[in-house]
Design an enzyme around this catalytic site. Structure first.
Site, PDB file in Angstrom:
ATOM      1  N   LYS A   8     -11.859   9.660  -5.250  1.00  0.00           N
ATOM      2  CA  LYS A   8     -11.974   8.833  -4.033  1.00  0.00           C
ATOM      3  C   LYS A   8     -12.270   9.663  -2.768  1.00  0.00           C
ATOM      4  CE  LYS A   8     -10.394   5.082  -6.282  1.00  0.00           C
ATOM      5  NZ  LYS A   8      -9.168   4.409  -5.987  1.00  0.00           N
TER       6      LYS A   8
ATOM      7  N   GLY B  76     -10.029  -2.487   0.175  1.00  0.00           N
ATOM      8  CA  GLY B  76     -10.439  -3.876  -0.036  1.00  0.00           C
ATOM      9  C   GLY B  76     -11.093  -4.119  -1.371  1.00  0.00           C
ATOM     10  N   GLY B  77     -11.080  -3.083  -2.262  1.00  0.00           N
ATOM     11  CA  GLY B  77     -11.598  -3.291  -3.615  1.00  0.00           C
ATOM     12  C   GLY B  77     -10.879  -4.450  -4.294  1.00  0.00           C
TER      13      GLY B  77
ATOM     14  N   GLY C  59      -3.098   2.395  -1.934  1.00  0.00           N
ATOM     15  CA  GLY C  59      -4.270   3.073  -2.487  1.00  0.00           C
ATOM     16  C   GLY C  59      -5.456   2.972  -1.539  1.00  0.00           C
TER      17      GLY C  59
ATOM     18  N   THR D 211      -1.509  -2.450  -2.665  1.00  0.00           N
ATOM     19  CA  THR D 211      -2.118  -3.238  -3.750  1.00  0.00           C
ATOM     20  C   THR D 211      -3.055  -2.342  -4.559  1.00  0.00           C
ATOM     21  OG1 THR D 211      -1.963  -5.265  -2.455  1.00  0.00           O
ATOM     22  CG2 THR D 211      -3.656  -5.229  -4.150  1.00  0.00           C
ATOM     23  N   GLY D 212      -3.205  -2.658  -5.847  1.00  0.00           N
ATOM     24  CA  GLY D 212      -4.168  -1.921  -6.673  1.00  0.00           C
ATOM     25  C   GLY D 212      -3.484  -1.251  -7.851  1.00  0.00           C
TER      26      GLY D 212
ATOM     27  N   GLU E 195      -3.009  -5.631   3.831  1.00  0.00           N
ATOM     28  CA  GLU E 195      -2.760  -4.189   3.707  1.00  0.00           C
ATOM     29  C   GLU E 195      -2.834  -3.528   5.087  1.00  0.00           C
ATOM     30  OE1 GLU E 195      -4.320  -2.952  -0.702  1.00  0.00           O
ATOM     31  OE2 GLU E 195      -5.853  -3.349   0.769  1.00  0.00           O
TER      32      GLU E 195
ATOM     33  N   THR F 225      -3.281   2.034  -8.619  1.00  0.00           N
ATOM     34  CA  THR F 225      -2.504   3.241  -8.287  1.00  0.00           C
ATOM     35  C   THR F 225      -1.147   2.836  -7.723  1.00  0.00           C
ATOM     36  OG1 THR F 225      -4.654   4.146  -7.655  1.00  0.00           O
ATOM     37  CG2 THR F 225      -2.742   5.533  -7.241  1.00  0.00           C
TER      38      THR F 225
HETATM   39  C1  5RP Z   1      -6.991  -3.365  -2.600  1.00  0.00           C
HETATM   40  C2  5RP Z   1      -7.180  -1.948  -2.211  1.00  0.00           C
HETATM   41  C3  5RP Z   1      -6.758  -0.930  -3.214  1.00  0.00           C
HETATM   42  O1  5RP Z   1      -5.750  -0.155  -2.663  1.00  0.00           O
HETATM   43  C4  5RP Z   1      -7.951  -0.092  -3.575  1.00  0.00           C
HETATM   44  O2  5RP Z   1      -8.955  -0.956  -4.073  1.00  0.00           O
HETATM   45  C5  5RP Z   1      -7.615   0.995  -4.605  1.00  0.00           C
HETATM   46  O3  5RP Z   1      -7.342   0.413  -5.834  1.00  0.00           O
HETATM   47  P1  5RP Z   1      -7.002   1.269  -7.132  1.00  0.00           P
HETATM   48  O4  5RP Z   1      -5.716   1.982  -6.881  1.00  0.00           O
HETATM   49  O5  5RP Z   1      -6.892   0.229  -8.224  1.00  0.00           O
HETATM   50  O6  5RP Z   1      -8.137   2.218  -7.377  1.00  0.00           O
HETATM   51  O7  5RP Z   1      -7.634  -1.606  -1.151  1.00  0.00           O
HETATM   52  O8  5RP Z   1      -7.504  -4.237  -1.625  1.00  0.00           O
END
Ligand code: 5RP
Length: 227
Positions: free
Chosen positions: A120, A94-95, A81, A25-26, A102, A28
């Site tokens: 990151k 978990g963003g 991601g 999810t996210g 996940e 990326t």
């Molecule tokens: C979602 C996540 C995402 O993988 C994480 O927040 C990275 O997100 P992004 O690729 O938008 O920076 O853990 O729960």
């Protein structure tokens, strides 16, 4: 965004015909899912995807990746991601409030590949809060437990233009984000947080990533788990 795209597209090359793929999810991972959909069409590959959220479910559907479930298939490779990655490949995720599913999918995969841009990567986890998915009725009790662990908790609120009040996860729970000082022992803290009654899952992923693809201005770096 350009680095996220580069690394997402690169990860799509790792999938081989016949794979069952965990779809993270996210933003990326969105690039990964799109590129994988392109490959399936172009190369007539037989791939099945297992989503980690409604976001990845809808993207997979829109980009033509057939969906299955963990009840029906094992996972060959998961790509996801992260919000922070340390040099031992421990993660904070978990963003996007999706870390429970996940972790289930990423941990189940034979090979778990993380895709991030260079911002990151950190020496030690803890520069950002650790998200906890929490049963709503346990909110006050969980708050009090994490304070005893020297954490500073805050209930994640939705953007008022989208929804008033707290963020509600795909599993109908709340998110409590907990700030800690530098996290010296991620594995210990991960276990400790999950032992609090009412915590469904926390966003520390210790010891499950096999490799990390890092998008940098000079190309892609690969970090492998030390054996
Ligand atoms: C979602 C996540 C995402 O993988 C994480 O927040 C990275 O997100 P992004 O690729 O938008 O920076 O853990 O729960």
């Amino acid at each position: 965004m350009e680095l996220k795209k580069t690394v997402g597209y690169e990860a799509a090359k790792l999938v081989v015909d016949g794979d069952v793929v965990g779809l993270g999810t996210g933003s990326t991972t969105s690039y990964f899912i799109k590129r994988l959909g392109d490959r399936i069409k172009r190369e007539e590959m037989e791939i099945l995807g297992i989503p980690t959220s409604y976001q990845s479910f809808f993207l997979a559907r829109d980009f033509g990746i057939p969906i299955t479930t963990l009840e029906e298939h094992d996972i060959n490779i998961a790509v996801d991601g992260a919000d922070e990655v340390d040099l031992d490949l421990n993660l904070i995720k978990g963003g996007g409030a999706a870390h429970t599913m996940e972790k289930i999918v990423d941990e189940a995969a034979e090979r778990f590949v993380v895709i991030v841009d260079e911002s990151k990567i950190v020496d030690k986890l803890g520069g950002i809060p650790v998200p906890l998915e929490v049963i709503p009725q346990a909110c006050r009790m969980v708050t009090s437990h994490v304070q005893k662990l020297n954490g500073v908790p805050s209930l994640r609120m939705a953007e008022p233009k989208d929804k008033v009040g707290p963020v509600i996860t795909d599993n109908h729970n709340f998110i409590i984000d907990v700030e800690f000082e530098t996290i010296g022992e991620p594995e210990y803290l991960e276990k400790k947080l999950n032992a609090i009654p009412g915590v469904v899952e926390n966003g520390i992923f210790s010891g499950i990533a096999d490799e990390v693809l890092v998008g940098t201005k000079d190309g892609i770096n690969i970090l492998n788990r030390k054996k």
